[in-house]
Design a protein around this motif. Structure first.
Motif, PDB file in Angstrom:
ATOM      1  N   LEU A 321      23.769   4.785  -7.116  1.00 19.43           N
ATOM      2  CA  LEU A 321      23.688   5.569  -5.877  1.00 19.43           C
ATOM      3  C   LEU A 321      23.902   7.053  -6.122  1.00 19.43           C
ATOM      4  CD1 LEU A 321      25.787   3.059  -3.792  1.00 19.43           C
ATOM      5  CD2 LEU A 321      23.341   3.481  -3.534  1.00 19.43           C
TER       6      LEU A 321
ATOM      7  N   LEU C 119      -7.427  -9.490  -0.571  1.00 19.69           N
ATOM      8  CA  LEU C 119      -6.661  -9.388  -1.819  1.00 19.69           C
ATOM      9  C   LEU C 119      -7.154 -10.415  -2.831  1.00 19.69           C
ATOM     10  CD1 LEU C 119      -3.047  -8.943  -0.353  1.00 19.69           C
ATOM     11  CD2 LEU C 119      -4.367  -7.220  -1.588  1.00 19.69           C
ATOM     12  N   ARG C 123      -8.344  -9.091  -6.389  1.00 22.10           N
ATOM     13  CA  ARG C 123      -7.545  -9.399  -7.579  1.00 22.10           C
ATOM     14  C   ARG C 123      -7.945 -10.708  -8.257  1.00 22.10           C
ATOM     15  NH1 ARG C 123      -2.967  -6.368  -8.040  1.00 22.10           N
ATOM     16  NH2 ARG C 123      -3.075  -7.232 -10.140  1.00 22.10           N
ATOM     17  N   ARG C 149      -8.153  -2.886  -7.761  1.00 19.99           N
ATOM     18  CA  ARG C 149      -6.942  -2.760  -6.962  1.00 19.99           C
ATOM     19  C   ARG C 149      -7.327  -2.586  -5.503  1.00 19.99           C
ATOM     20  NH1 ARG C 149      -2.196  -0.932  -8.653  1.00 19.99           N
ATOM     21  NH2 ARG C 149      -1.645  -1.567  -6.547  1.00 19.99           N
ATOM     22  N   LEU C 170      -1.888  -3.902   9.098  1.00 22.79           N
ATOM     23  CA  LEU C 170      -1.373  -4.633   7.937  1.00 22.79           C
ATOM     24  C   LEU C 170      -1.598  -3.897   6.624  1.00 22.79           C
ATOM     25  CD1 LEU C 170      -2.211  -8.398   8.491  1.00 22.79           C
ATOM     26  CD2 LEU C 170      -0.094  -7.169   8.979  1.00 22.79           C
ATOM     27  N   PRO C 173       0.490   0.062   4.122  1.00 20.89           N
ATOM     28  CA  PRO C 173       1.180   0.390   2.862  1.00 20.89           C
ATOM     29  C   PRO C 173       0.238   0.576   1.674  1.00 20.89           C
ATOM     30  CG  PRO C 173       2.245  -1.470   3.958  1.00 20.89           C
ATOM     31  CD  PRO C 173       0.945  -1.219   4.681  1.00 20.89           C
ATOM     32  N   PHE C 174      -1.008   0.136   1.793  1.00 20.46           N
ATOM     33  CA  PHE C 174      -1.936   0.252   0.668  1.00 20.46           C
ATOM     34  C   PHE C 174      -2.654   1.602   0.635  1.00 20.46           C
ATOM     35  CE2 PHE C 174      -1.494  -4.316   1.325  1.00 20.46           C
ATOM     36  CZ  PHE C 174      -1.275  -4.758   0.045  1.00 20.46           C
TER      37      PHE C 174
ATOM     38  N   SER D 108       3.319  -1.556  -9.032  1.00 25.91           N
ATOM     39  CA  SER D 108       2.361  -1.554  -7.937  1.00 25.91           C
ATOM     40  C   SER D 108       1.346  -2.699  -8.046  1.00 25.91           C
ATOM     41  CB  SER D 108       1.675  -0.188  -7.866  1.00 25.91           C
ATOM     42  OG  SER D 108       0.653  -0.184  -6.917  1.00 25.91           O
ATOM     43  N   PRO D 109       0.686  -2.894  -9.220  1.00 23.55           N
ATOM     44  CA  PRO D 109      -0.249  -4.030  -9.270  1.00 23.55           C
ATOM     45  C   PRO D 109       0.432  -5.386  -9.170  1.00 23.55           C
ATOM     46  CG  PRO D 109      -0.091  -2.921 -11.417  1.00 23.55           C
ATOM     47  CD  PRO D 109       0.598  -2.041 -10.419  1.00 23.55           C
ATOM     48  N   GLU D 112       1.234  -6.010  -5.507  1.00 18.75           N
ATOM     49  CA  GLU D 112       0.007  -6.328  -4.765  1.00 18.75           C
ATOM     50  C   GLU D 112      -0.424  -7.776  -5.015  1.00 18.75           C
ATOM     51  OE1 GLU D 112      -3.332  -3.390  -4.493  1.00 18.75           O
ATOM     52  OE2 GLU D 112      -4.426  -4.884  -5.643  1.00 18.75           O
ATOM     53  N   ALA D 113      -0.391  -8.181  -6.274  1.00 17.46           N
ATOM     54  CA  ALA D 113      -0.778  -9.559  -6.589  1.00 17.46           C
ATOM     55  C   ALA D 113       0.246 -10.546  -6.041  1.00 17.46           C
ATOM     56  CB  ALA D 113      -0.926  -9.726  -8.104  1.00 17.46           C
ATOM     57  N   LEU D 115       1.852 -10.248  -3.290  1.00 15.81           N
ATOM     58  CA  LEU D 115       1.514 -10.450  -1.883  1.00 15.81           C
ATOM     59  C   LEU D 115       0.265 -11.311  -1.754  1.00 15.81           C
ATOM     60  CD1 LEU D 115       1.938 -10.057   1.085  1.00 15.81           C
ATOM     61  CD2 LEU D 115       0.800  -7.841   0.920  1.00 15.81           C
ATOM     62  N   ALA D 116      -0.719 -11.058  -2.599  1.00 15.21           N
ATOM     63  CA  ALA D 116      -1.934 -11.889  -2.569  1.00 15.21           C
ATOM     64  C   ALA D 116      -1.572 -13.359  -2.752  1.00 15.21           C
ATOM     65  CB  ALA D 116      -2.901 -11.443  -3.669  1.00 15.21           C
ATOM     66  N   GLU D 169       7.946  -2.773   0.152  1.00 11.71           N
ATOM     67  CA  GLU D 169       7.162  -1.780   0.900  1.00 11.71           C
ATOM     68  C   GLU D 169       5.869  -2.387   1.438  1.00 11.71           C
ATOM     69  OE1 GLU D 169       7.956   1.313   2.029  1.00 11.71           O
ATOM     70  OE2 GLU D 169       9.858   0.488   1.319  1.00 11.71           O
ATOM     71  N   LEU D 170       5.230  -3.220   0.617  1.00 12.34           N
ATOM     72  CA  LEU D 170       3.935  -3.786   1.027  1.00 12.34           C
ATOM     73  C   LEU D 170       4.050  -4.717   2.227  1.00 12.34           C
ATOM     74  CD1 LEU D 170       1.999  -4.668  -2.229  1.00 12.34           C
ATOM     75  CD2 LEU D 170       1.848  -2.615  -0.816  1.00 12.34           C
ATOM     76  N   PRO D 173       4.605  -4.282   7.311  1.00 15.36           N
ATOM     77  CA  PRO D 173       3.914  -4.597   8.565  1.00 15.36           C
ATOM     78  C   PRO D 173       4.099  -6.049   9.012  1.00 15.36           C
ATOM     79  CG  PRO D 173       2.452  -3.411   7.067  1.00 15.36           C
ATOM     80  CD  PRO D 173       3.671  -3.792   6.283  1.00 15.36           C
ATOM     81  N   PHE D 174       4.563  -6.917   8.137  1.00 14.43           N
ATOM     82  CA  PHE D 174       4.721  -8.320   8.504  1.00 14.43           C
ATOM     83  C   PHE D 174       6.065  -8.621   9.163  1.00 14.43           C
ATOM     84  CE2 PHE D 174       1.526  -8.360   5.144  1.00 14.43           C
ATOM     85  CZ  PHE D 174       0.556  -9.165   5.703  1.00 14.43           C
ATOM     86  N   LYS D 175       6.950  -7.620   9.161  1.00 13.53           N
ATOM     87  CA  LYS D 175       8.226  -7.721   9.878  1.00 13.53           C
ATOM     88  C   LYS D 175       9.046  -8.956   9.517  1.00 13.53           C
ATOM     89  CE  LYS D 175       6.390  -4.930  13.628  1.00 13.53           C
ATOM     90  NZ  LYS D 175       6.144  -4.775  15.053  1.00 13.53           N
ATOM     91  N   ILE D 189      22.008  -0.093  -1.840  1.00  9.36           N
ATOM     92  CA  ILE D 189      20.604  -0.009  -2.284  1.00  9.36           C
ATOM     93  C   ILE D 189      19.756  -1.024  -1.523  1.00  9.36           C
ATOM     94  CG2 ILE D 189      19.045  -0.513  -4.215  1.00  9.36           C
ATOM     95  CD1 ILE D 189      20.303   1.929  -5.004  1.00  9.36           C
ATOM     96  N   GLY D 192      19.561  -0.144   2.163  1.00  6.79           N
ATOM     97  CA  GLY D 192      18.755   1.071   2.328  1.00  6.79           C
ATOM     98  C   GLY D 192      17.273   0.776   2.431  1.00  6.79           C
ATOM     99  N   ASP D 194      16.259  -1.868   4.156  1.00  9.13           N
ATOM    100  CA  ASP D 194      16.186  -2.779   5.305  1.00  9.13           C
ATOM    101  C   ASP D 194      16.145  -4.234   4.881  1.00  9.13           C
ATOM    102  OD1 ASP D 194      16.015  -0.520   7.084  1.00  9.13           O
ATOM    103  OD2 ASP D 194      13.970  -0.293   6.388  1.00  9.13           O
TER     104      ASP D 194
END
Lengths: 341, 341, 341, 341
Positions: A321, C119, C123, C149, C170, C173-174, D108-109, D112-113, D115-116, D169-170, D173-175, D189, D192, D194
């Motif tokens: 932190l 996605l 991917r 990507r 949705l 973030p991308f 990042s990749p 993304e994958a 989430l896919a 982060e990705l 939007p899905f809450k 951390i 911070g 959420d």
């Protein structure tokens, strides 16, 4: 058996200022706490405890000789929030002693106040209240003759550390184009926050709102002066949120009084400001008495961040932190010690 | 062959106020534009054009008899932003005539100013500037004795239409818990914006910041009075952003002057406010002369939304940007006509 | 005294499909509920209740003559989610009868599945699993030879109604650049969601991922065909999420099989698809059996939205959750009735 | 005059793999570049250049003796992305030599994958395509019998470093409610971002989707086994995105095959997986051949982050993009060297 000593030498802070009871309890669970709050810890007291000291919370002088006498020391946690020249940073690095500060505790309240002040200059909030009390208020569109919408206005940020990042997050819903000038940062960091790296001149010329969050270094004292203010768009807003020394303060006041730009400042060359300082009557300036960071919650966050990282360090983990003192960077910083809490 | 007549009868607005040249050109592409700006369009002029009128921009009286004489009329677009009682809404519905208003053009600037004023009350921005000018400023933590952080503070919204929605979007980065009181809305709408449906009493008792965005109806005049202000937390902030008539105004001033709560208001029972009105010297109130909505960009948005929807309607498509008058709702609204632009 | 009758004629839905017990209880609190679930409500039953009917949930035929015999009717709530030609929309408008549908209940699950499928194409998720099972998987960079990507890829949306809006949220973030083609919308709606209005050709030529959310109208049947697929970038992804009739389906399959683009589709010209339909073995296509919208939660949302708006309507307020049938628009839509739930 | 030598010893990477021409040009502007790509740089070559070496890009052995012979060395930049045991980290710290890695280029990749694949398990994308090709597809609600909505589902994250942060982060939007288990992190951390700090058991018992992003350490090998999978909700999804060794792999396959949970994995105990490994035919598992991170853009990001930080270091500033090796942490990590790029 060894005792684990924790020296607490927090002047100008006090423990009660920065730690809620629950956080203090966590601190005390880490070792035996020795506190000096009304004055800097006397040398003899420091020396007596050094051999068993594992953590220092505060701004105690720690030259190499003292470090030599503190073989168990794991971390020095600066709770004033600026790294000073009274520590041998290189010696700490060599010994694996963390030197850290929870300075980012102030980022959230400063960013919030920066937005409050930016919106104030944009929409004329304080000015409209003053006019109303003077009986010269104007209604509707007329009352907006000298205002602009913050939403969508080009914003410029000078200095993109914790404060700049926190501010950038707060303004996302306003969808501004944001330019950033920070010569210490790679463009990847700036672009990663959906901002554009820019030169100082671009920031000044293109922005409707310019915010200074930069620390003072040996290289940037007074780097925003008459010439730079002249570059700004007429009617644009300039907010000084970090340190007075980064601007030519009289030039800033002049730029506001002339009506060229609108200014807000939270910092002054000398604080407290003299009773007869003409800045008190200056037009076009929104004044704040170095009070945007020092909120109740920020001081408590300072303490809880310090203790949370101390807990990690005592478990052999790196702090997460607090910010680390990098010897190279620390030597460039020129902060004056804080004299008011 | 028929001419397509567009009546423009925008008092108290003018065409130049609400349309940039490019938008006006789009308007003129839709038909032959007949304008009366310095006074309401005289009856004989209205009557002369009715048979060929396809669109009306403005607040022209349109009782059933006139509608009978306007067989080609497709839409009446109110550009004052409040639906008045001078139109036979039921007759319009029966004839498939759209009656719409681009009132939401004001939502964005009002929400921005509401946040500016909420942050001002929370962080004491205007108060601190005033103290500085009086030579009684306080620095650091002391200067925050009567402030609170907006970030994380419980927020209450009364009236969750366009303004409330726009405000809710702006405060997302502050991560507040947001309660909403709006008896006209199903909970799905409120929860869909990550807010909690609540009673008026819950909103008042639990919130640190309460914002009133509600319109005046036949049912809610003065519905926030002495009893309601007493429910609020000491030191909480109350912002009146919509219409003065929804509160008991003297009770609101009293609640501020007593120090119980902090208040900001953009509206007053009579505007302009009398020169000797004591509200001008009241303590604990941030004053704004009905100026949060009437920004230059908002008036232009009013015009461009009106024209964009007119374009859709002329193509046989439903309007998308303006709000429709629902006869049932329109009859409950009690807005006074706007007398200043 | 009058009874308030609520006709429930939901075929192809059933009440249990669309209402949880708590929602059904809210429905029953609004009046006396008459249900016909196993078949469309017989004419004699409809006629018997018409004089006291206040609400209809379902797809009952309602020509002008029946409306004449239902003087107390306040709303017809279509729970199949497409407006059909069996209602006299104009007569409803004239009588102030709401005709609405909670069709947007399907927007959230379809948007979620659209992202899953986008996605997947980007991917190579399904393709990689298939390769692994065939023993021809490739690791690391090699395994990404034909992927791209999704983050940052230019996205094109065709049809920007509820589905398009939900999808756009949705993917925030991308950080994609998003172009939208929707000839029924003013640019203000598109820009308000941080998208760019574009022509169909621009969307097809510039996007790496194209999603079709458009309904079928009398004007757009098969409007994306061989010529349009040829405009797309090699290797780009095309997702058909709304109705098969908006594309030239064989041309779409050919574009996928040739390797020019990657395709995913949730809809087919005839459903169920014939056992020997060659699409089942087509390469380059991700197949989904019209199942992206019909999730358990979506059907319940359909029912709760319908009841929540019925509650508002019974209180004399306008509906807030359902979409209204605009006579002009309804007449252009060409949906086939849903035959499977 | 001294030459500034930059040793590039990137095996198993190559310079072309990780640097676009423009980035390579920036590298060459920093000094004289000596490259060994087809094999690890021979000892005699390393030794020859050590006296003038300022930067090392790669995984060269650097014991204390070599550091002693490299007095001008400023940084060792690991481009394989795991810190290995072939460097004397303590000696580097003492000498002020940065040891860093741009490992977060893969975050990042992978996110993304992840989430896919999470959406795939939730909505049954790959399974539905397979059913369609087998002629057993089910339409509408029936086709969703074994699916769940990702939106709103409770999510659990195990290991909250760069990957976990990027994934979090990705999914904003899905809450989802997000629980995090990471014993190396303070709760500040986690909160911070959420998320909620939780025990491993809470994460497993309460989540509908569990994702493992944790690195292997000396303490967590195989820490998720039969007992832990049994804690998971029936039908929940488990995604293994980091290292196979953190789970009991056979127990994971068994949990999937039994139908208790759904599984996706990007990693395997031995890679490449044997041709006859039964995992290839296992049901309930989505398979990915260690390919989620190794995208074209990720390798280039690896190189550009490395060069950007090298530029800062050569100016005497601290690196900002790469992660630093903390000696304590580095010694706990148990990564195997990467053998495929």
């Amino acid at each position: 058996m060894n005792r684990d000593i924790i020296l607490v030498d927090p002047l100008p802070r006090t423990l009660d200022l920065i730690m809620e009871p629950s956080v203090r309890a966590r601190l005390e669970a880490l070792g035996e706490v020795i506190v000096s709050e009304d004055r800097a810890m006397p040398a003899e007291e420091v020396e007596r405890y050094l051999p068993d000291t594992v953590l220092i919370f505060g701004q105690t002088d720690m030259p190499r000789e003292r470090l030599d006498r503190a073989p168990r020391l794991k971390a020095i946690i600066n709770v004033e929030s600026n790294f000073l020249a009274n520590i041998d940073y290189q010696a700490c690095v060599e010994r694996g002693i963390w030197v850290i500060t929870p300075a980012s505790a102030f980022a959230s309240p400063v960013a919030e106040a920066a937005l409050a002040m930016a919106l104030d200059l944009a929409r004329g909030i304080t000015a409209a209240d003053r006019d109303f009390r003077l009986g010269v208020e104007r209604y509707g569109l007329e009352g907006n003759a000298e205002t602009f919408r913050f939403a969508g206005a080009p914003v410029g940020i000078i200095g993109f550390g914790d404060l700049g990042h926190a501010f950038r997050e707060l303004i996302r819903p306003f969808k501004n184009r944001v330019r950033v000038f920070d010569p210490w940062l790679p463009k990847e960091i700036i672009e990663g926050q959906d901002c554009e790296p820019a030169t100082l001149e671009e920031v000044l010329r293109e922005s409707q709102v310019v915010l200074v969050f930069a620390s003072v270094t040996s290289e940037n004292e007074g780097f925003i002066g008459k010439r730079e203010f002249a570059m700004m768009k007429p009617g644009a807003a300039f907010l000084l949120m970090s340190r007075a020394a980064v601007v030519d303060f009289p030039a800033m006041i002049e730029a506001a009084q002339s009506g060229h730009i609108k200014v807000a400042t939270d910092v002054f060359p000398e604080e407290p400001v003299a009773a007869d300082d003409p800045v008190r009557q200056a037009s076009g300036i929104l004044l704040s008495a170095h009070r945007t960071g020092g909120t109740r919650d920020a001081f408590y966050a300072l303490g809880s961040m310090a203790v949370a990282d101390a807990e990690l360090i005592m478990k052999g983990l790196p702090p997460r932190l607090c910010r680390r003192a990098d010897p190279a960077t620390a030597s460039r910083l020129r902060s004056k010690p804080v004299t008011v809490s």
